[in-house]
Design an enzyme around this catalytic site. Structure first.
Site, short mmCIF file in Angstrom:
data_model
loop_
_atom_site.label_atom_id
_atom_site.label_comp_id
_atom_site.label_asym_id
_atom_site.label_seq_id
_atom_site.Cartn_x
_atom_site.Cartn_y
_atom_site.Cartn_z
N LYS A 1 0.85 -1.20 0.00
CA LYS A 1 0.00 0.00 0.00
C LYS A 1 0.88 1.25 0.00
CE LYS A 1 -3.31 2.57 2.94
NZ LYS A 1 -4.17 2.54 4.14
N ASP B 1 -2.56 10.13 3.84
CA ASP B 1 -3.97 9.75 4.00
C ASP B 1 -4.68 10.77 4.89
OD1 ASP B 1 -6.42 8.57 4.23
OD2 ASP B 1 -5.73 6.86 5.46
N LYS C 1 -10.08 12.90 8.29
CA LYS C 1 -9.63 12.47 9.62
C LYS C 1 -9.57 13.67 10.56
CE LYS C 1 -6.66 8.59 8.24
NZ LYS C 1 -7.39 7.55 8.97
N ASP D 1 1.51 6.19 5.78
CA ASP D 1 0.54 5.28 5.17
C ASP D 1 1.08 4.63 3.89
OD1 ASP D 1 -1.87 4.02 5.59
OD2 ASP D 1 -3.06 5.50 4.51
N ASP E 1 -12.24 7.23 3.78
CA ASP E 1 -11.02 6.96 4.57
C ASP E 1 -10.64 5.48 4.55
OD1 ASP E 1 -8.85 7.53 6.13
OD2 ASP E 1 -9.98 7.77 8.01
N GLU F 1 -9.52 3.80 2.17
CA GLU F 1 -8.99 3.91 0.81
C GLU F 1 -7.94 2.85 0.49
OE1 GLU F 1 -7.72 5.38 3.30
OE2 GLU F 1 -5.60 5.03 2.97
N ARG G 1 -7.86 -0.37 0.90
CA ARG G 1 -8.44 -1.54 0.21
C ARG G 1 -8.83 -1.20 -1.22
NH1 ARG G 1 -12.86 -1.92 4.90
NH2 ARG G 1 -11.18 -0.82 5.97
N1 BES Z 1 -4.35 4.32 6.96
C1 BES Z 1 -5.52 4.13 7.71
C2 BES Z 1 -5.35 3.10 8.83
C3 BES Z 1 -4.53 3.55 10.00
C4 BES Z 1 -5.06 4.42 10.93
C5 BES Z 1 -3.26 3.06 10.19
C6 BES Z 1 -4.30 4.81 12.03
C7 BES Z 1 -2.51 3.44 11.28
C8 BES Z 1 -3.04 4.33 12.20
C9 BES Z 1 -6.66 3.63 6.83
O1 BES Z 1 -6.67 4.14 5.55
C10 BES Z 1 -7.91 4.08 7.48
O2 BES Z 1 -8.14 5.24 7.57
N2 BES Z 1 -8.71 3.12 7.92
C11 BES Z 1 -9.93 3.41 8.59
C12 BES Z 1 -10.96 2.44 8.09
C13 BES Z 1 -12.35 2.78 8.52
C14 BES Z 1 -12.82 4.05 7.86
C15 BES Z 1 -13.25 1.62 8.13
C16 BES Z 1 -9.69 3.25 10.09
O3 BES Z 1 -8.93 2.36 10.48
O4 BES Z 1 -10.23 4.05 10.84
ZN ZN Z 2 -4.87 4.71 4.81
MN MN Z 3 -7.68 5.99 5.44
#
Ligand code: BES
Ligand code: ZN
Ligand code: MN
Length: 505
Positions: free
Chosen positions: A268, A273, A280, A291, A350, A352, A354
């Site tokens: 990835k 992000d 966020k 990210d 968010d 994204e 996947r």
């Molecule tokens: N890059 C983030 C995941 C992440 C968050 C990694 C904090 C490390 C620390 C990912 O893109 C994301 O934002 N995931 C969301 C998914 C949710 C919206 C279903 C998450 O984990 O909140």
């Molecule tokens: Zn992310």
């Molecule tokens: Mn995200």
């Protein structure tokens, strides 16, 4: 930093050895290790232990300066824990303690004369790798973007590792392999630590090109037009809000037989992000420069296996872009069509990772891979589940996938870069139901790291596949903020093991 292997013999004993510092072991029961006894000519070492100045517990240490009758200018006594059996954990604690002391020593060189071949359930190569990586971790600096550079590292620059003559060749190979892994980790750390206005998708692509040139790898970078032609509607939907052009990077290390199916790594590469329209919160958002750590770990692993000239076919694929809000950004409710033809309702922009990975996972079908491993800072939920110690490992649950999962778990254990297996089951898949598309891109709060893996699973049915969620392991927050270089040790060890079993076939 320079590492070499040294062997002792009757003409060249530990006591005669000329060095700035000899590092020897002492145990919790106050006994000296073999080499420590051999250099304890005047009883200085035993006296120091008797005095209580060092406990012998793993990680304790004591520097002695005036030791009569031996060639070394200093002796570093290093606690190794229990004498009956040195545990792997104790040895690695001791290795880190030694690395810390050596980093501030007034000597440019040191010899480590420790019981490398006497660690419980571990091999000589393991112990050497542990030591080398500890020393390199200690030496790592990131000051590329500071106008006043950190002071140049002082302390020991040349480390010799003393082993029995019988172990000499294995030790040399282990040290070389460890240095390659450390070099890979440094690259991964640098890419992660770089500011997101510097480490853009284009920067990642240029890094891949540079690596390819330096090591003779194959490289290809696809741009937006080519991605459109491939119908990567899901990947492209993430980049809509960004002014930085997306890049799709392919790296090839074809060290195996031409006809051997490749192992594919997919990383990835979200270089920032923001969450997109599902923005966020502001606090700590800077950390979303990390990210792209999955992408960084693919590049670092290629750096390592290329240096090792690993006899295995490995292909690295990196979808890279930013996730930004704007008037052109993808909105919650938008439906996109992935390269596989499956449609996706984007309920949260968010989620994204996947969305970019699913198209990359479809793209790699063309390689008829032996196995595909994707690596992603995919979910905050994975941190909730496993904390910062283990990466999350997900695969389907059949024999072929159990074997792949076991190989990855074993590589994690062997390299001290561990993962923990999580489930993929139909009951979780149901959470991805959408009223308007083939699936939604989120599955609600329960089991968030699992539903994310379930989403990816739908794009990987043509090959054997594993997913590593490194959200909790790729970097540290707080005062020690910085990339860890994980999971380069796990991935490299996994590929080294795979090359070995391929050679044995
Ligand atoms: N890059 C983030 C995941 C992440 C968050 C990694 C904090 C490390 C620390 C990912 O893109 C994301 O934002 N995931 C969301 C998914 C949710 C919206 C279903 C998450 O984990 O909140
Ligand atoms: Zn992310
Ligand atoms: Mn995200």
């Amino acid at each position: 930093m320079d590492f070499s292997i040294k062997t002792f013999d009757s003409k060249n004993t530990p006591a005669q050895l000329k060095t700035g510092c000899i590092v020897v072991g002492v145990f919790e029961n106050k006994k000296l290790s073999g080499t420590a006894l051999a250099i304890d000519r005047k009883g200085d070492l035993s006296a120091a232990v008797k005095s209580g100045d060092i406990s012998g517990k793993a990680g304790s240490s004591l520097l002695l300066r005036s030791t009569d009758g031996i060639g070394a200018e200093r002796v570093l006594l290093l606690g190794l824990g229990k004498e009956e059996s040195i545990s792997g954990k104790d040895f690695s604690t001791a290795a880190q303690a030694a690395a810390r002391v050596l980093a501030t020593l007034g000597s440019p060189d040191a010899v480590l004369a420790l019981p490398f071949d006497n660690v419980k359930e571990r091999t000589l190569p393991w112990a050497i790798q542990c030591m080398v990586i500890a020393a390199r971790e200690q030496a790592y600096r990131f000051d590329e973007t500071k106008s006043k550079k950190d002071p140049a590292p002082t302390g020991v620059r040349k480390i010799a590792i003393a082993v029995d003559a019988a172990g000499g060749n294995a030790a040399k190979a282990a040290a070389a392999q460890a240095v390659a892994i450390a070099n890979g980790m440094d690259l991964t750390k640098d890419l992660g630590n770089l500011a997101p206005n510097i480490c853009t998708p284009t920067y990642l692509a240029n890094t891949a090109k540079k690596l390819a040139k330096q090591f003779g790898l194959g490289v290809e970078v696809l741009d937006r037009k080519q991605l459109q032609a491939l119908n990567m509607g899901s990947f492209l939907s993430v980049t809509n809000g960004s002014d930085e052009p997306p890049k799709f990077i392919v790296l090839k290390h074809m060290g195996g037989k031409a006809k051997d199916a490749p192992t594919v790594l997919v990383g990835k590469g979200i270089t920032f992000d923001s969450g997109g329209i599902s923005l966020k919160p502001g606090g700590g958002m800077d950390e979303m420069k990390y990210d792209m750590s999955g992408a960084g770990s693919v590049l670092g692993t290629f750096r390592a296996i290329a240096e090792m000239k690993l006899k295995l076919n490995v292909i690295g694929v990196i979808p890279a872009c930013e996730n930004m809000p704007s008037g052109r950004a993808t909105k919650p409710g938008d439906i996109v069509t992935s390269m596989s033809g499956q449609t996706i309702e984007v309920l949260n922009t968010d989620a994204e990772g996947r969305l970019i990975l699913c198209d990359a996972l479809t793209y790699v079908e063309r390689y008829k891979p032996d196995a595909v491993v994707d690596i992603a800072t995919l979910t905050g939920a994975c941190i909730t589940a496993l904390g910062h110690h283990n990466s999350g490992l997900f695969t389907r649950h059949d024999d072929a996938h159990d074997a792949l999962a076991d190989a990855l778990l074993a590589a994690g254990k062997a390299s001290g870069d561990t993962a923990w297996r999580m489930p993929i089951e139909d009951s979780y898949q149901e959470q991805l139901k959408s009223n308007f598309a083939d699936m939604a891109n989120i599955g609600g709060p329960p089991g968030g790291s699992i539903t994310a893996a379930c989403f990816l699973e739908r794009f990987t049915r043509k090959y054997t596949w594993a997913h590593l969620d490194i959200a909790g392991t790729a970097w540290k927050s707080g005062a020690a903020k910085g990339a860890t270089g994980r999971p380069v040790p796990l991935l490299t060890t996994f590929l080294v093991d795979r090359a070995q079993s391929a050679a044995g076939k």
